[in-house]
Design a protein around this motif. Structure first.
Motif, PDB file in Angstrom:
ATOM      1  N   ASP A  91     -18.627   2.495   9.723  1.00 25.34           N
ATOM      2  CA  ASP A  91     -18.079   1.569   8.727  1.00 25.34           C
ATOM      3  C   ASP A  91     -16.702   2.010   8.208  1.00 25.34           C
ATOM      4  O   ASP A  91     -15.681   1.421   8.548  1.00 25.34           O
ATOM      5  CB  ASP A  91     -19.066   1.402   7.559  1.00 25.34           C
ATOM      6  N   LYS A 113      -9.717  -0.721   5.587  1.00 26.23           N
ATOM      7  CA  LYS A 113      -9.837  -0.673   4.125  1.00 26.23           C
ATOM      8  C   LYS A 113      -9.648   0.769   3.678  1.00 26.23           C
ATOM      9  O   LYS A 113     -10.340   1.671   4.171  1.00 26.23           O
ATOM     10  CB  LYS A 113     -11.224  -1.150   3.675  1.00 26.23           C
ATOM     11  N   LYS A 173     -18.492  -4.695  13.800  1.00 28.00           N
ATOM     12  CA  LYS A 173     -17.519  -4.668  12.698  1.00 28.00           C
ATOM     13  C   LYS A 173     -16.136  -5.082  13.208  1.00 28.00           C
ATOM     14  O   LYS A 173     -15.429  -5.862  12.563  1.00 28.00           O
ATOM     15  CB  LYS A 173     -17.457  -3.272  12.059  1.00 28.00           C
ATOM     16  N   GLU A 203     -10.505 -10.104   4.629  1.00 29.20           N
ATOM     17  CA  GLU A 203     -11.673 -10.604   3.904  1.00 29.20           C
ATOM     18  C   GLU A 203     -11.422 -11.935   3.197  1.00 29.20           C
ATOM     19  O   GLU A 203     -11.746 -12.110   2.017  1.00 29.20           O
ATOM     20  CB  GLU A 203     -12.168  -9.546   2.906  1.00 29.20           C
ATOM     21  N   ARG A 260     -15.289 -11.750   6.800  1.00 27.95           N
ATOM     22  CA  ARG A 260     -15.485 -10.306   6.589  1.00 27.95           C
ATOM     23  C   ARG A 260     -16.437 -10.012   5.428  1.00 27.95           C
ATOM     24  O   ARG A 260     -17.001  -8.916   5.351  1.00 27.95           O
ATOM     25  CB  ARG A 260     -14.127  -9.620   6.387  1.00 27.95           C
ATOM     26  N   LEU A 294     -19.790  -8.292   5.844  1.00 24.39           N
ATOM     27  CA  LEU A 294     -19.963  -6.834   5.895  1.00 24.39           C
ATOM     28  C   LEU A 294     -20.407  -6.288   4.541  1.00 24.39           C
ATOM     29  O   LEU A 294     -20.683  -5.104   4.402  1.00 24.39           O
ATOM     30  CB  LEU A 294     -18.666  -6.156   6.356  1.00 24.39           C
ATOM     31  N   ASN A 295     -20.440  -7.164   3.549  1.00 24.30           N
ATOM     32  CA  ASN A 295     -20.910  -6.748   2.222  1.00 24.30           C
ATOM     33  C   ASN A 295     -22.366  -7.129   1.987  1.00 24.30           C
ATOM     34  O   ASN A 295     -22.834  -7.066   0.846  1.00 24.30           O
ATOM     35  CB  ASN A 295     -20.042  -7.384   1.134  1.00 24.30           C
TER      36      ASN A 295
HETATM   37  N1  GLY Z   1     -17.260  -1.979   4.423  1.00 21.06           N
HETATM   38  C1  GLY Z   1     -17.028  -3.337   4.420  1.00 21.06           C
HETATM   39  C2  GLY Z   1     -15.759  -3.713   5.089  1.00 21.06           C
HETATM   40  O1  GLY Z   1     -15.127  -2.872   5.725  1.00 21.06           O
HETATM   41  O2  GLY Z   1     -15.354  -4.838   5.006  1.00 21.06           O
END
Ligand code: GLY
Length: 352
Positions: free
Chosen positions: A131, A137, A214, A224, A228, A231-232
């Motif tokens: 991750d 991020k 991912k 995001e 995206r 992923l949360n």
């Molecule tokens: N950990 C969530 C993201 O990278 O969007």
């Protein structure tokens, strides 16, 4: 394993990864390399890493204290001062060798130092491999609020070497499994079975599949805007619980994965309430997660404090808390709303 091609960089695996790293560093004529470690990765991972680094450029090591409580702007200032005192310039390269705190904080430090220097992520925990180190991020916490300060910035390369996983204790290794389960529930349920049969023979494949999922999501929605957010899954309630335990002096902190595991169970129940996901599936998710993560009891008198932390979630819009929920396994819906009553019931469901 073949490399995974991310937006502007590769995620490379095993021996080839180090070869690519050395070639990349030589080709780019960096002035100096800084290796960011914490006390643990300096002791347990650096000795392996340094035997793989074959470059003719000055190397400096910068060590920070380990743990989420040091993922803050004060630590960044310490690292920026250290880079400056050690002669860092715009052609310096930062190598982040560690877990999610090191890769998130290191990426942020690099992307702000002199308006941005290159960095390479070498994640040493399962969590960072599947991750944190991938997807651009970077950032730090603001008090107990997770990842409130940060920027999107891609590394030049990510190196996955599963040998570092041997340095983890069981609790830290298990923490990373929460993210793998997240990919299983949202995209590929075969990963659930793989997690239950995890050993040396399939760990690299599990990491590879997780990063691949991912990467596909991030390629489609790097900042995001919408997709995206998937992923949360589990992270809305999970982050609030993680922050709550971090700020409660009478409670032992939870690992990120432990908090997200609770969040995924609660949000599975919310998925039933809001989207009608079959209760059987919710029960299956709960049973599955609780065979890996030890159950804790959430105290009812803490529910309001946990709920008030939800208002800081980064997916919120116009004061409204947004969730990613499941229609079913491998099928999700973004930007769902739930009532306070629903959320409290989901916490009770976790406890039941
Ligand atoms: N950990 C969530 C993201 O990278 O969007």
């Amino acid at each position: 394993m073949t490399a995974i091609q991310a937006a502007t960089y590769n995620v490379e695996f095993g021996f080839d990864a180090y070869q690519s790293m050395n070639d990349f560093i030589e080709k780019n004529d960096y002035s100096k390399l800084f290796i960011l470690v914490d006390e643990n990765t300096f002791e347990h991972c650096y000795p392996r890493f340094i035997t793989k680094l074959e470059v003719d450029i000055p190397v400096e090591v910068i060590e920070i204290d380990p743990g989420e409580e040091f993922k803050n702007i004060d630590t960044c200032i310490g690292v920026w001062n250290a880079i400056t005192e050690l002669g860092g310039d715009r052609k310096s390269l930062l190598l982040t060798l560690g877990g999610g705190v090191i890769t998130d904080l290191g990426g942020f430090v690099a992307s702000c130092f002199k308006r941005g220097i290159d960095f390479i992520n070498i994640p040493t925990t399962l969590l960072a491999m599947v991750d944190a180190s991938v997807g651009g991020k970077t950032g730090v916490d603001l008090g107990v609020l997770k990842n409130q300060i940060g920027v999107f910035a891609n590394p030049q390369l990510v190196i996955i070497d599963r040998k570092y996983l041997k340095t983890l204790n069981e609790r830290d290794f298990t923490s990373g499994l929460a993210e793998v389960i997240k990919y299983a529930l949202t995209y590929d349920k075969s990963l659930l079975e793989a997690v239950h049969q995890l050993d040396d023979s399939n760990i690299e494949e599990v990491i590879y599949k997780s990063i691949n999922i991912k990467n596909e999501v991030v390629l489609e929605d790097p900042k995001e805007g919408h997709l995206r957010k998937v992923l949360n899954y589990g992270h809305t309630i999970g982050h609030a619980i993680e922050s709550f335990y971090l700020e409660s002096e009478d409670k032992e902190s939870l690992t990120h994965g432990e908090a997200i595991a609770i969040g995924m169970i609660c949000e599975a129940y919310l998925s039933h309430q809001v989207l009608g996901m079959p209760l059987d599936t919710v029960e299956l998710i709960k049973t599955d997660i609780l065979t890996i993560f030890k159950k804790i009891t959430l105290v009812e008198k803490d529910f309001d404090a946990i709920l008030s932390l939800l208002k800081h979630d980064k997916k919120n819009k116009k004061g409204q808390t947004n969730f990613v929920l499941l229609n079913n396994l491998e099928s999700f819906k973004i930007d769902c709303q739930a009532t306070t009553k629903n959320i409290k019931e989901s916490l009770h469901f976790y406890n039941s």
